[in-house]
Design an enzyme around this catalytic site. Structure first.
Site, PDB file in Angstrom:
ATOM      1  N   PHE A   6      10.921  73.142  19.119  1.00 32.84           N
ATOM      2  CA  PHE A   6      12.165  73.675  18.571  1.00 32.84           C
ATOM      3  C   PHE A   6      12.078  75.134  18.120  1.00 32.84           C
ATOM      4  CE2 PHE A   6      11.768  69.121  17.061  1.00 32.84           C
ATOM      5  CZ  PHE A   6      12.277  68.597  18.234  1.00 32.84           C
ATOM      6  N   CYS A   7      11.282  75.946  18.773  1.00 31.45           N
ATOM      7  CA  CYS A   7      11.133  77.360  18.393  1.00 31.45           C
ATOM      8  C   CYS A   7      10.761  77.506  16.919  1.00 31.45           C
ATOM      9  CB  CYS A   7      12.407  78.154  18.698  1.00 31.45           C
ATOM     10  SG  CYS A   7      12.773  78.275  20.463  1.00 31.45           S
ATOM     11  N   ALA A   8      10.017  76.532  16.431  1.00 35.43           N
ATOM     12  CA  ALA A   8       9.475  76.571  15.068  1.00 35.43           C
ATOM     13  C   ALA A   8       8.106  75.898  15.129  1.00 35.43           C
ATOM     14  CB  ALA A   8      10.400  75.859  14.089  1.00 35.43           C
ATOM     15  N   HIS A  58      11.279  80.782  14.739  1.00 35.61           N
ATOM     16  CA  HIS A  58      10.641  81.996  15.235  1.00 35.61           C
ATOM     17  C   HIS A  58      11.499  83.238  15.013  1.00 35.61           C
ATOM     18  CE1 HIS A  58       8.074  79.468  18.270  1.00 35.61           C
ATOM     19  NE2 HIS A  58       7.722  79.273  17.017  1.00 35.61           N
TER      20      HIS A  58
END
Length: 461
Positions: free
Chosen positions: A410-412, A164
């Site tokens: 995982f912020c993705a 992100h």
């Protein structure tokens, strides 16, 4: 992509000479300032931080701190503190004072330490003589700064597989390329996108290609040098998100030919709230300050709009800087520069291979990946346990086995959801959970720690 072992991104550099000894404000050698501050807490509350199951002895500054009995397999989120960082902070704390804002001995000493840290981090990243090295809070902060410095009318090209931090700061009309199936496909996709953006134009509009160096989901390495060359063929610039790459392999801006690089201290064994954006000065000097306030100005007139902004890194470092974070990061950079990184990388690759082989053999466990199974990668593995909620598995690993790892997306999120769907098709399983688990290793990781995870995954509930 050139490689250090499986994932080297630039040519090896000659280690920097040892840093000078402690200096007084006038630059003269002084005796030891103070013994390192004790980090031992009362035994009834928590055990004292000590190296956890250290890898082969003799590293000294690159030993990592931790808590006995706890297995940390979450380096990709936040790496443990290296002794070099802790010792550098402890040594400077008695002198802690203002930076760039005082004539006293403490301020002069701290200003010198801060600017030396900038130089050492720049050397570690292989910056060019006219590049800026700007201290930020982390990689996310650094890429937001770069997004603010993008010239008016500029375009950004990136991939939907980004963290992100390299997905969300860019303008709404950013070109987000589909997740490629291979490193070569990534280069072809960037080349085609830039060719299309330049079609029918004079080729002068600013374009920035922003790509990760190593995925925070899979650990897979991207062909950084090849992508940068593709960008430059079309007159575009290239920004490297090196948050996950820099802790595992050399990142040399000059050797790679990249224009900007962003890193986080807390991924690089210096968890003191610091990051860096390093790269070409012109966009940064032309942009409005990222933060406005003291330190970012040359002059302020009687009217608040009558402001002359500073050039150089200070333009984007308003306010009191994170001196201890900068010094801690520089200490780790210097320690890493002084050791055989190829040997460290080879050891990590052997441990990673052991981890992946064990995961592949574990019942009902499926690894996530973007490229082929043998593509170069750093010490990160994401996986799912079929029929098990990932958050529950993570909680059981922590409570029963004292193993800490990450669960979630995982912020993705776009990438993780895509890879979960692909893993279901590849494995033929319809019972994979909607989130994943991630184990990540680094300097303090050992075979015994990995074996504990593999034993836990193979043990029936």
């Amino acid at each position: 992509m050139t490689g250090l072992g499986a994932c080297r991104t630039g040519q090896a550099r000659t280690p920097s000479p040892p840093a000078p000894g402690s200096l007084d404000p006038g630059g003269n050698p002084v005796s030891t300032i103070v013994a390192p501050v004790s980090r031992t807490l009362p035994a009834r509350r928590v055990a004292a931080p000590v190296p956890v199951d250290p890898a082969p002895a003799g590293r000294g500054p690159l030993d990592v701190l931790g808590v006995p009995g706890q297995v940390n397999l979450d380096y990709a989120a936040t790496a443990p503190c290296a002794r070099a960082a802790a010792d550098a902070v402890a040594e400077l704390l008695p002198w802690y004072g203002s930076v760039h804002r005082g004539a006293g001995a403490l301020s002069r000493r701290c200003t010198l330490a801060y600017e030396r840290a900038r130089q050492r981090v720049g050397d570690f990243l292989g910056v060019r003589p006219d590049d800026h090295v700007i201290f930020t809070r982390n990689t996310t902060d650094a890429l937001n700064l770069l997004a603010r410095a993008l010239p008016s009318g500029g375009k950004v090209v990136t991939f939907a597989s980004e963290h992100h931090a390299n997905l969300l700061p860019w303008p709404v009309d950013t070109v987000r390329l589909p997740v490629p199936g291979s490193a070569d496909a990534a280069v072809r996709a960037v080349d085609a996108a830039l060719r299309e953006l330049r079609r029918g134009t004079d080729g002068s509009a600013p374009i920035l290609v922003a790509v990760t160096g190593a995925s925070n989901v899979t650990g897979e390495c991207w062909p950084v040098a090849d992508l940068a060359r593709a960008a430059h063929r079309h007159g575009a610039r290239f920004a490297l998100d090196a948050a996950q790459l820099a802790p595992h392999a050399e990142v040399d801006i000059t050797a790679l030919g990249v224009d900007y690089v962003a890193v986080s201290g807390h991924k690089l064994y210096a968890p003191f709230g610091v990051g860096v954006l390093a790269g070409r000065a012109d966009w940064l000097d032309a942009a409005p300050p990222y933060l406005v306030g003291g330190g970012a100005t040359r002059t302020v007139g009687a009217a608040t709009h009558d402001v002359g902004w500073a050039d150089g890194p200070g333009r984007h470092e308003a306010g009191t800087p994170n001196l201890l974070g900068a010094v801690a990061l520089a200490a780790v950079c210097e320690a890493l520069t002084s050791v055989d990184r190829a040997a460290l990388h080879a050891r990590e690759q052997a441990l990673l291979a052991h981890l992946r082989a064990g995961i592949a053999a574990a019942p009902d466990v499926v690894e996530l990946r973007t490229f082929g199974p043998d593509s170069p990668r750093v010490g990160i593995v994401s996986f799912v346990v079929a029929g098990r909620d990932s958050a529950q598995v993570a909680a059981e690993l922590a409570g029963r086995w004292q193993i800490g790892l990450r669960d979630g997306l995982f912020c993705a999120h776009p990438l993780a959801r895509r890879l979960l769907a692909e893993a279901a098709v590849r494995s033929g399983r319809a019972d994979l959970p909607p989130t994943a688990l991630r184990a990540s290793i680094g300097l303090g990781s050992t075979t015994q720690q990995v074996d504990r995870l593999l034993s836990a995954l193979a043990t029936p509930r």
